[in-house]
Design an enzyme around this catalytic site. Structure first.
Site, short mmCIF file in Angstrom:
data_model
loop_
_atom_site.label_atom_id
_atom_site.label_comp_id
_atom_site.label_asym_id
_atom_site.label_seq_id
_atom_site.Cartn_x
_atom_site.Cartn_y
_atom_site.Cartn_z
CG HIS A 71 0.61 1.51 -6.80
ND1 HIS A 71 -0.74 1.96 -7.25
CD2 HIS A 71 1.13 1.06 -8.10
CE1 HIS A 71 -1.04 1.93 -8.50
NE2 HIS A 71 0.35 1.63 -9.00
CG ASP A 72 -3.40 2.30 -4.43
OD1 ASP A 72 -3.86 2.70 -3.57
OD2 ASP A 72 -2.71 2.54 -5.42
N GLY A 78 0.06 -2.83 -9.81
CA GLY A 78 -0.99 -1.87 -8.86
C GLY A 78 -2.28 -2.43 -8.73
#
Length: 256
Positions: free
Chosen positions: A119-120, A137
């Site tokens: 994520h991100d 992430g």
């Protein structure tokens, strides 16, 4: 163009010439632009935006929400650019509201089998992630970086442009632009001279970047001292600025 066994949510938006194989699921809030080819048994969830002329192979999961325990179902995004190849079994998660709200992949990237993008994370352009690379992430990867098979990248690490990791590297700190790393934990080995030659860098620029590497890694200088010495070389070697910028932007310290 769309196999009758595919499941396409009516709230998904696909360009007329997008190809979708059998038993693929495309959920709501997914937008896929022209020329993209999606194989069988792919799962794509939204909000996700996929650009033009991408190829997504079977058993990949694209745009799933993150297992990060802070994630509570907020509307976050995945954005993928153009001309990317996403091979078998790749997993790409959307962002979180605690960071960028978005995971971003640029253009002309190759993600080989079983790569994971957390994520991100941000992947630039022309990057290659070889089989089983795993990005935690918040990882940022700049243009033309190559991560060899089974490379692991710790959360919040930055991987500089034109850098290279050897097979099985465990990266826990930032990798400056142009630098080759290897090992677990990863250690800096040299400038990625062969990669730079293949991309048309001049002999003079490669020589200057090699000199810069030695200033950073072989002279026993602090990072601030090395930066001060290298600033005087930028006028004669424009690519050196990319290296200096990657050093200045480091937040976790650089791989040594």
């Amino acid at each position: 163009m769309i196999d009758p066994h595919a499941i396409i949510d009516p709230r998904a938006r696909l360009a007329p010439n997008v190809q979708v194989g059998p038993w693929t699921y495309i959920g709501p809030d997914v937008e896929i632009d022209e020329g993209t080819v999606i194989a069988s048994h792919v799962v794509i969830k939204g909000p996700t935006r996929i650009g033009k002329h991408n190829r997504i192979y079977q058993f990949s999961t694209v745009g799933e929400d993150t297992p990060d325990l802070k994630y509570k179902g907020e509307p976050t995004r995945l954005v993928i650019g153009d001309h990317n190849i996403i091979r078998e079994g790749v997993t790409i998660h959307r962002g979180t509201i605690q960071d960028r709200h978005e995971t971003t992949i640029g253009n002309h990237n190759l993600l080989m089998a079983y790569v994971h993008v957390g994520h991100d994370s941000v992947i630039g352009n022309h990057c290659i992630l070889v089989n089983n690379v795993a990005l935690a992430g918040h990882v940022h990867i700049d243009d033309w970086a190559i991560l060899s098979g089974y490379t692991l990248v710790h959360q919040f690490c930055k991987i500089g442009a034109h850098s290279f990791s050897g097979m099985g590297s465990a990266i826990g700190k930032d990798v400056p632009a142009y630098v080759m790393v290897n090992g677990s934990p990863a250690e800096a080995k040299n400038i990625n001279a062969e990669g730079l030659r293949r991309r048309g860098f001049s002999k003079e620029d490669i020589a200057t970047l090699t000199r810069a590497y030695k200033v950073i890694y072989r002279r026993g200088l602090t990072l601030d001292e090395a930066l001060q010495e290298l600033e005087s070389l930028v006028a004669s070697c424009a690519p050196l600025q990319i290296l200096l910028d990657s050093l200045k932007q480091s937040t976790r310290g650089i791989v040594r």
